[in-house]
Design a protein around this motif. Structure first.
Motif, PDB file in Angstrom:
ATOM      1  N   GLY A  58       8.490  12.747   3.295  1.00 44.22           N
ATOM      2  CA  GLY A  58       7.320  13.133   4.066  1.00 44.22           C
ATOM      3  C   GLY A  58       6.058  12.337   3.835  1.00 44.22           C
ATOM      4  O   GLY A  58       4.993  12.703   4.348  1.00 44.22           O
ATOM      5  N   TRP A  59       6.140  11.250   3.086  1.00 41.20           N
ATOM      6  CA  TRP A  59       4.965  10.422   2.855  1.00 41.20           C
ATOM      7  C   TRP A  59       4.778   9.446   4.017  1.00 41.20           C
ATOM      8  O   TRP A  59       5.745   9.023   4.658  1.00 41.20           O
ATOM      9  N   ASN A  60       3.531   9.074   4.263  1.00 42.17           N
ATOM     10  CA  ASN A  60       3.254   7.893   5.064  1.00 42.17           C
ATOM     11  C   ASN A  60       3.491   6.682   4.167  1.00 42.17           C
ATOM     12  O   ASN A  60       3.055   6.678   3.007  1.00 42.17           O
ATOM     13  N   VAL A  61       4.150   5.673   4.688  1.00 39.67           N
ATOM     14  CA  VAL A  61       4.508   4.522   3.859  1.00 39.67           C
ATOM     15  C   VAL A  61       3.937   3.236   4.439  1.00 39.67           C
ATOM     16  O   VAL A  61       4.187   2.900   5.605  1.00 39.67           O
ATOM     17  N   LEU A  62       3.166   2.543   3.635  1.00 38.13           N
ATOM     18  CA  LEU A  62       2.693   1.204   3.961  1.00 38.13           C
ATOM     19  C   LEU A  62       3.606   0.246   3.197  1.00 38.13           C
ATOM     20  O   LEU A  62       3.430   0.005   2.008  1.00 38.13           O
ATOM     21  N   ALA A  63       4.631  -0.243   3.881  1.00 37.69           N
ATOM     22  CA  ALA A  63       5.658  -1.091   3.270  1.00 37.69           C
ATOM     23  C   ALA A  63       5.260  -2.548   3.438  1.00 37.69           C
ATOM     24  O   ALA A  63       5.189  -3.053   4.559  1.00 37.69           O
ATOM     25  N   THR A  64       5.004  -3.222   2.333  1.00 31.87           N
ATOM     26  CA  THR A  64       4.490  -4.587   2.422  1.00 31.87           C
ATOM     27  C   THR A  64       5.506  -5.592   1.907  1.00 31.87           C
ATOM     28  O   THR A  64       6.303  -5.306   1.018  1.00 31.87           O
ATOM     29  N   MET A  65       5.437  -6.786   2.483  1.00 36.41           N
ATOM     30  CA  MET A  65       6.345  -7.872   2.106  1.00 36.41           C
ATOM     31  C   MET A  65       5.763  -9.186   2.595  1.00 36.41           C
ATOM     32  O   MET A  65       4.831  -9.206   3.403  1.00 36.41           O
ATOM     33  N   ARG A  66       6.325 -10.280   2.108  1.00 33.85           N
ATOM     34  CA  ARG A  66       5.794 -11.590   2.492  1.00 33.85           C
ATOM     35  C   ARG A  66       6.136 -11.973   3.930  1.00 33.85           C
ATOM     36  O   ARG A  66       5.367 -12.684   4.581  1.00 33.85           O
ATOM     37  N   THR A 122       5.947   4.950   9.007  1.00 32.69           N
ATOM     38  CA  THR A 122       6.008   3.768   8.143  1.00 32.69           C
ATOM     39  C   THR A 122       5.418   2.572   8.868  1.00 32.69           C
ATOM     40  O   THR A 122       5.750   2.298  10.026  1.00 32.69           O
ATOM     41  N   LEU A 123       4.520   1.864   8.189  1.00 31.07           N
ATOM     42  CA  LEU A 123       3.902   0.663   8.727  1.00 31.07           C
ATOM     43  C   LEU A 123       4.288  -0.511   7.838  1.00 31.07           C
ATOM     44  O   LEU A 123       4.071  -0.479   6.630  1.00 31.07           O
ATOM     45  N   VAL A 124       4.889  -1.533   8.425  1.00 26.35           N
ATOM     46  CA  VAL A 124       5.288  -2.727   7.684  1.00 26.35           C
ATOM     47  C   VAL A 124       4.238  -3.809   7.899  1.00 26.35           C
ATOM     48  O   VAL A 124       3.909  -4.153   9.046  1.00 26.35           O
ATOM     49  N   THR A 125       3.693  -4.325   6.811  1.00 25.93           N
ATOM     50  CA  THR A 125       2.649  -5.346   6.915  1.00 25.93           C
ATOM     51  C   THR A 125       2.934  -6.501   5.962  1.00 25.93           C
ATOM     52  O   THR A 125       3.720  -6.379   5.022  1.00 25.93           O
ATOM     53  N   ARG A 126       2.244  -7.596   6.198  1.00 26.75           N
ATOM     54  CA  ARG A 126       2.392  -8.771   5.333  1.00 26.75           C
ATOM     55  C   ARG A 126       1.475  -8.631   4.116  1.00 26.75           C
ATOM     56  O   ARG A 126       0.277  -8.352   4.250  1.00 26.75           O
ATOM     57  N   LEU A 127       2.056  -8.824   2.956  1.00 26.52           N
ATOM     58  CA  LEU A 127       1.274  -8.897   1.723  1.00 26.52           C
ATOM     59  C   LEU A 127       1.978  -9.876   0.800  1.00 26.52           C
ATOM     60  O   LEU A 127       3.111  -9.651   0.384  1.00 26.52           O
ATOM     61  N   ASP A 128       1.300 -10.960   0.504  1.00 26.63           N
ATOM     62  CA  ASP A 128       1.798 -11.990  -0.400  1.00 26.63           C
ATOM     63  C   ASP A 128       0.904 -11.983  -1.633  1.00 26.63           C
ATOM     64  O   ASP A 128      -0.319 -12.166  -1.516  1.00 26.63           O
ATOM     65  N   LEU A 129       1.480 -11.758  -2.803  1.00 27.13           N
ATOM     66  CA  LEU A 129       0.682 -11.651  -4.026  1.00 27.13           C
ATOM     67  C   LEU A 129      -0.103 -12.918  -4.332  1.00 27.13           C
ATOM     68  O   LEU A 129      -1.062 -12.875  -5.104  1.00 27.13           O
ATOM     69  N   GLU A 130       0.285 -14.037  -3.743  1.00 24.89           N
ATOM     70  CA  GLU A 130      -0.452 -15.284  -3.971  1.00 24.89           C
ATOM     71  C   GLU A 130      -1.479 -15.555  -2.870  1.00 24.89           C
ATOM     72  O   GLU A 130      -2.103 -16.609  -2.860  1.00 24.89           O
TER      73      GLU A 130
END
Length: 276
Positions: free
Chosen positions: A26-34, A48-56
């Protein structure tokens, strides 16, 4: 009102399992990946929202957080999962490989925390779970760069947890042992070798065999995800959550033995002659 979690590194493994588990609960999920443009499964999950997140890429961190807040109103929990392992004998690892290991596993994680803290302080609450490793508690040959990055994460997290507690922000560590994920396959691609370092050949082969034995009784990504959910929801002051029989055994050995006994124990395990 449903809570929202931001999870880094959700393209595979623990991060992916955590995104699916939180969404099912039941959580809203901000799923991040490169590379979110390649994702097909998580985009189908409800809330669920998939977004770009690059640690660099610091800019991508800020953009992802802003998109999550715009979509869900706020972020309640940050799960720092994204990382990789630089394997190999230290002497064979180039300086730029060392810098990249810390840039991703340590400085990247720090940058995500730094970016989300103003939001947490504005909300006067928040929680952070850093996915560390049992290797953040014990030194293991052939993965000295990876474990040192996790040692750094452990010390940083412990110290920071006290600062954040003053702001009603919780910080916890989850420490898996071996996990059945593509992590080790990916890390194997970064295995540093140098054919001129023949002195290490016998030890390297023996150590790799032993590391294989250490990975015989390991957890699934789903089991680690379940422990992350427990840490996020149990309301306790517990700081460390070890996951897996292997991780609990290694940590028990390290914390129950004095330094000399443990050093001899590890040298014996890896077949290194120990002087009395």
């Amino acid at each position: 009102m449903a809570k929202t979690v931001l999870i880094t590194g959700t393209s595979t493994g623990i991060g992916r399992a955590a995104a699916i588990l939180f969404a099912k609960n039941g959580w809203n999920v901000l799923a991040t990946m490169r590379n979110p443009e390649k994702e097909q499964e998580l985009t189908q999950l409800e809330n669920t929202l998939v977004t770009r997140l690059d640690l660099e890429d610091v800019g991508s961190i800020a953009d992802s957080i802003q998109q999550g807040i715009a979509r869900f109103g706020k972020i309640d929990l940050l799960v720092n999962n994204a990382a990789y392992g630089q394997y190999g004998i230290f002497e064979a690892i180039a300086p730029e490989q060392i810098e990249k290991q810390f840039q991703v596993n340590v400085f990247g994680t720090m940058n995500v925390i730094r970016a989300v803290l103003p939001h947490f302080r504005q909300e006067k609450q928040g929680a952070i779970i850093n996915v560390s490793s049992a290797g953040g508690r014990i030194g293991i040959p052939l993965i000295s760069l990876y474990v040192s990055s996790k040692f750094a994460l452990e010390g940083f997290s412990e110290a920071l947890s006290y600062e954040l507690a003053s702001q009603n922000i919780t910080l916890k560590l989850v420490e898996p042992g071996g996990v059945i994920t593509p992590f080790h396959e990916t890390s194997a691609k970064f295995f540093a070798s140098d054919d001129s370092l023949t002195d290490y050949q016998a030890f390297t082969q023996a150590a790799m065999d032993k590391l294989g034995q250490m990975s015989e009784d390991i957890s699934t990504a789903e089991q680690v995800a379940e422990e992350i959910l427990v840490a996020a929801t149990d309301g306790s002051d517990q700081f460390r959550y070890a996951v897996g029989k292997d991780a609990k055994g290694w940590i028990k050995d390290r914390t129950s033995m004095d330094d000399l006994t443990h050093t001899r124990h590890m040298r014996n395990f890896f077949g290194i002659d120990t002087k009395g």
